[in-house]
Design an enzyme around this catalytic site. Sequence first.
Site, PDB file in Angstrom:
ATOM      1  N   SER A 295      43.039  34.711  39.177  1.00 15.87           N
ATOM      2  CA  SER A 295      42.132  33.622  38.693  1.00 15.87           C
ATOM      3  C   SER A 295      42.255  33.598  37.170  1.00 15.87           C
ATOM      4  O   SER A 295      42.192  32.218  36.497  1.00 15.87           O
ATOM      5  CB  SER A 295      41.108  33.369  39.608  1.00 15.87           C
ATOM      6  OG  SER A 295      40.263  34.357  39.181  1.00 15.87           O
TER       7      SER A 295
ATOM      8  N   HIS B  88      38.142  42.618  35.052  1.00 15.62           N
ATOM      9  CA  HIS B  88      37.676  41.349  35.400  1.00 15.62           C
ATOM     10  C   HIS B  88      38.185  40.323  36.388  1.00 15.62           C
ATOM     11  O   HIS B  88      37.591  39.349  37.229  1.00 15.62           O
ATOM     12  CB  HIS B  88      37.556  40.360  33.991  1.00 15.62           C
ATOM     13  CG  HIS B  88      36.596  40.761  33.043  1.00 15.62           C
ATOM     14  ND1 HIS B  88      35.454  40.206  32.845  1.00 15.62           N
ATOM     15  CD2 HIS B  88      36.722  41.904  32.158  1.00 15.62           C
ATOM     16  CE1 HIS B  88      34.761  40.703  31.914  1.00 15.62           C
ATOM     17  NE2 HIS B  88      35.619  41.889  31.559  1.00 15.62           N
TER      18      HIS B  88
ATOM     19  N   GLY C 197      37.553  40.021  44.878  1.00 15.17           N
ATOM     20  CA  GLY C 197      38.883  40.622  44.888  1.00 15.17           C
ATOM     21  C   GLY C 197      39.993  39.966  43.978  1.00 15.17           C
ATOM     22  O   GLY C 197      39.469  39.317  43.037  1.00 15.17           O
TER      23      GLY C 197
END
Length: 131
Positions: free
Chosen positions: A71, A61, A67
């Site tokens: 996050s 994910h 890329g």
Amino acid sequence: MSPLFSLFLLHIIVSAAGAQLRPHYYSESCPEAEAEVRHVMKKALIREPRSLASVMRFQFHDCFVNGCDASLLLDDTPTMLGEKLALANINSLRSYEVVDEVKEALEKVCPGIVSCADIIIMASKDAVALV
């Protein structure tokens, strides 16, 4: 643009990207990194075997769009909704605590060296190897 030039440009881009990805990247700046990650992942496997599959899913994910950037680990701030609680991820991604344990262990042996994106990749690699 000619096909030959396009091929040349593609070669340059792939070569530049590949130069940054290599085994044992942290062997000089944090020699203990890979062993620490493996140690934490072994403990996670003993504690909850499913957690390793969840860590592998993190990597998928995290890297799927634009890329690998870690996050998925972003918490909410007063001005931004982090990805942890984003609708697409809530009740979907698990084992944040395993990634947090890896980060904590690495911060003890080499503070500020290993990126969060690399932590997810290294933990996923070990999850695959251990399972």
